[in-house]
Design a protein around this motif. Sequence first.
Motif, PDB file in Angstrom:
ATOM      1  N   THR A  53      32.487  34.977  35.051  1.00 51.70           N
ATOM      2  CA  THR A  53      32.698  34.185  36.249  1.00 51.70           C
ATOM      3  C   THR A  53      34.184  34.248  36.578  1.00 51.70           C
ATOM      4  O   THR A  53      35.004  34.537  35.707  1.00 51.70           O
ATOM      5  CB  THR A  53      32.286  32.709  36.069  1.00 51.70           C
ATOM      6  N   SER A  81      28.636  34.842  39.813  1.00 53.03           N
ATOM      7  CA  SER A  81      28.747  35.351  38.443  1.00 53.03           C
ATOM      8  C   SER A  81      28.463  36.845  38.460  1.00 53.03           C
ATOM      9  O   SER A  81      27.758  37.343  39.330  1.00 53.03           O
ATOM     10  CB  SER A  81      27.735  34.657  37.534  1.00 53.03           C
ATOM     11  N   GLN A  83      37.365  32.303  37.277  1.00 49.30           N
ATOM     12  CA  GLN A  83      37.901  30.956  37.141  1.00 49.30           C
ATOM     13  C   GLN A  83      38.669  30.586  38.398  1.00 49.30           C
ATOM     14  O   GLN A  83      39.253  31.443  39.059  1.00 49.30           O
ATOM     15  CB  GLN A  83      38.831  30.857  35.938  1.00 49.30           C
ATOM     16  N   GLU A  84      38.691  29.299  38.689  1.00 50.47           N
ATOM     17  CA  GLU A  84      39.387  28.749  39.853  1.00 50.47           C
ATOM     18  C   GLU A  84      38.756  29.178  41.171  1.00 50.47           C
ATOM     19  O   GLU A  84      39.378  29.057  42.218  1.00 50.47           O
ATOM     20  CB  GLU A  84      40.882  29.116  39.842  1.00 50.47           C
ATOM     21  N   SER A  85      37.555  29.723  41.145  1.00 47.37           N
ATOM     22  CA  SER A  85      36.846  30.102  42.363  1.00 47.37           C
ATOM     23  C   SER A  85      35.510  29.389  42.395  1.00 47.37           C
ATOM     24  O   SER A  85      34.733  29.473  41.446  1.00 47.37           O
ATOM     25  CB  SER A  85      36.623  31.606  42.424  1.00 47.37           C
ATOM     26  N   HIS A  86      35.253  28.721  43.507  1.00 45.91           N
ATOM     27  CA  HIS A  86      33.981  28.021  43.644  1.00 45.91           C
ATOM     28  C   HIS A  86      32.981  28.833  44.460  1.00 45.91           C
ATOM     29  O   HIS A  86      31.838  28.447  44.611  1.00 45.91           O
ATOM     30  CB  HIS A  86      34.206  26.656  44.293  1.00 45.91           C
ATOM     31  N   THR A  87      33.416  29.985  44.984  1.00 47.62           N
ATOM     32  CA  THR A  87      32.531  30.771  45.835  1.00 47.62           C
ATOM     33  C   THR A  87      32.155  32.120  45.238  1.00 47.62           C
ATOM     34  O   THR A  87      31.201  32.731  45.685  1.00 47.62           O
ATOM     35  CB  THR A  87      33.183  31.019  47.211  1.00 47.62           C
TER      36      THR A  87
END
Length: 103
Positions: A32, A41, A34-38
């Motif tokens: 994944t 995976s 990191q620090e990304s919500h969009t």
Amino acid sequence: MDATERMSRELERARIHLSRLEKDATHPLDFTVQESHTAPSLILRAGQHLRSAHSDVSLDYELMRQLLIEALRTRIAELDEKLVGTAPALSLDELQYGDQTEA
């Protein structure tokens, strides 16, 4: 949960993950951002490659697997050193991390 317990769980999860990678040369690698919500995976399987969006440079499954194995070994050594004589035994249920259905 205190810092020692968090490190102990991380250590056991890392050991389990390393064991799976060492025993199964085709175990899927899941990542994944990191620090990304969009960002979705990413699951890399044997025979697949990651290719740069800006060049023809690629990283194959085996290279990524070896990098991950070395990173896990390094992290395990760091945690072992920090937890000498302090790590409690944890049950398998306590060690579960995320959704393991895909991997």
